[in-house]
Design a protein around this motif. Structure first.
Motif, PDB file in Angstrom:
ATOM      1  N   VAL A   1     -11.834   5.575 -16.453  1.00  0.00           N
ATOM      2  CA  VAL A   1     -11.552   6.698 -17.147  1.00  0.00           C
ATOM      3  C   VAL A   1     -10.695   6.198 -18.461  1.00  0.00           C
TER       4      VAL A   1
ATOM      5  N   PHE B   1     -10.966   0.990  -5.105  1.00  0.00           N
ATOM      6  CA  PHE B   1     -11.744   1.965  -5.450  1.00  0.00           C
ATOM      7  C   PHE B   1     -10.727   2.949  -6.520  1.00  0.00           C
ATOM      8  N   LYS B   2      -9.478   3.299  -6.072  1.00  0.00           N
ATOM      9  CA  LYS B   2      -8.877   4.176  -6.821  1.00  0.00           C
ATOM     10  C   LYS B   2      -8.588   3.637  -8.232  1.00  0.00           C
TER      11      LYS B   2
ATOM     12  N   VAL C   1     -18.004   4.905  -7.807  1.00  0.00           N
ATOM     13  CA  VAL C   1     -16.749   4.589  -7.068  1.00  0.00           C
ATOM     14  C   VAL C   1     -15.884   5.898  -6.374  1.00  0.00           C
ATOM     15  N   ARG C   2     -16.091   7.094  -7.068  1.00  0.00           N
ATOM     16  CA  ARG C   2     -15.537   8.088  -6.525  1.00  0.00           C
ATOM     17  C   ARG C   2     -16.056   8.471  -5.057  1.00  0.00           C
ATOM     18  N   ARG C   3     -17.205   8.127  -4.936  1.00  0.00           N
ATOM     19  CA  ARG C   3     -17.624   8.549  -3.619  1.00  0.00           C
ATOM     20  C   ARG C   3     -17.009   7.581  -2.604  1.00  0.00           C
ATOM     21  N   LYS C   4     -16.804   6.652  -2.903  1.00  0.00           N
ATOM     22  CA  LYS C   4     -16.377   5.605  -1.781  1.00  0.00           C
ATOM     23  C   LYS C   4     -14.947   5.565  -1.330  1.00  0.00           C
TER      24      LYS C   4
ATOM     25  N   GLN D   1      -9.822   1.377  -9.598  1.00  0.00           N
ATOM     26  CA  GLN D   1     -11.421   1.243 -10.538  1.00  0.00           C
ATOM     27  C   GLN D   1     -11.685   2.260 -11.081  1.00  0.00           C
ATOM     28  N   LYS D   2     -11.419   3.792 -10.573  1.00  0.00           N
ATOM     29  CA  LYS D   2     -11.512   4.831 -11.045  1.00  0.00           C
ATOM     30  C   LYS D   2     -10.559   5.064 -12.273  1.00  0.00           C
ATOM     31  N   ARG D   3      -9.442   4.765 -12.244  1.00  0.00           N
ATOM     32  CA  ARG D   3      -8.721   4.810 -13.172  1.00  0.00           C
ATOM     33  C   ARG D   3      -8.893   3.814 -14.560  1.00  0.00           C
TER      34      ARG D   3
ATOM     35  N   PHE E   1     -17.955   5.598 -12.480  1.00  0.00           N
ATOM     36  CA  PHE E   1     -16.816   6.452 -11.951  1.00  0.00           C
ATOM     37  C   PHE E   1     -17.296   7.366 -10.878  1.00  0.00           C
ATOM     38  N   PHE E   2     -18.631   7.840 -11.104  1.00  0.00           N
ATOM     39  CA  PHE E   2     -19.150   8.572  -9.956  1.00  0.00           C
ATOM     40  C   PHE E   2     -19.432   7.716  -8.886  1.00  0.00           C
TER      41      PHE E   2
END
Length: 151
Positions: free
Chosen positions: A94, A86-87, A148-151, A89-91, A145-146
């Motif tokens: 972005v 997940f980390k 994946v950010r919750r996971k 994926q967030k990057r 992003f939002f």
């Protein structure tokens, strides 16, 4: 194929939709330039400008390179979604969002520098819906992003 799509999580479907729109945009016409008498001067593609007689007048390959990079990042994010990274994926989301904004900046600069000295070109027509596909992908990346950010 239907079984594969049914087994995906909802945010993974957003990745698939994003990849579909990005690949469709790569070689599609993204604009046209007109003269005062509404005759087409140039058709704008992500890799070149095509004059009305069919000759390639100016290469715009950097637009295609940005789209290919966004597509690769989106594909890597999709593949990482199966590994629950997940980390990362967030990057990647972005980075994709920044590159999409960069695509539109490059598109505007391309139009400015190419047509700055053309006094006979009157109108830019963005009636081709493919110019707005990266904007849709930007919105999908924000949603990804939002989520994946919750996971």
């Amino acid at each position: 194929m239907k079984k594969f799509l049914n087994s995906l999580r909802p945010y993974q479907l957003l990745y698939v939709i994003s990849i579909y729109f990005l690949v469709g945009t790569m070689f599609a016409r993204v604009g046209r330039m007109f003269l005062l008498d509404n005759a087409v001067v140039y058709e704008i593609y992500n890799f070149c400008l095509v004059a009305s007689d069919g000759t390639v007048t100016y290469p715009t390959v950097w637009l295609l390179c940005v789209l290919v990079t966004i597509t690769i990042l989106t594909l890597v994010g999709f593949l990482l979604s199966f590994c629950s990274k997940f980390k990362l994926q967030k990057r990647l989301a972005v980075c994709s969002m920044v590159l999409i904004v960069g695509y539109y900046v490059a598109y505007a600069l391309c139009l400015y520098f190419i047509f700055n000295d053309c006094n006979d070109v009157n109108t830019l027509n963005l009636d081709d819906a493919r110019i707005f596909s990266p904007l849709l992908v930007l919105i999908l990346n924000v949603i990804i992003f939002f989520v994946v950010r919750r996971k």
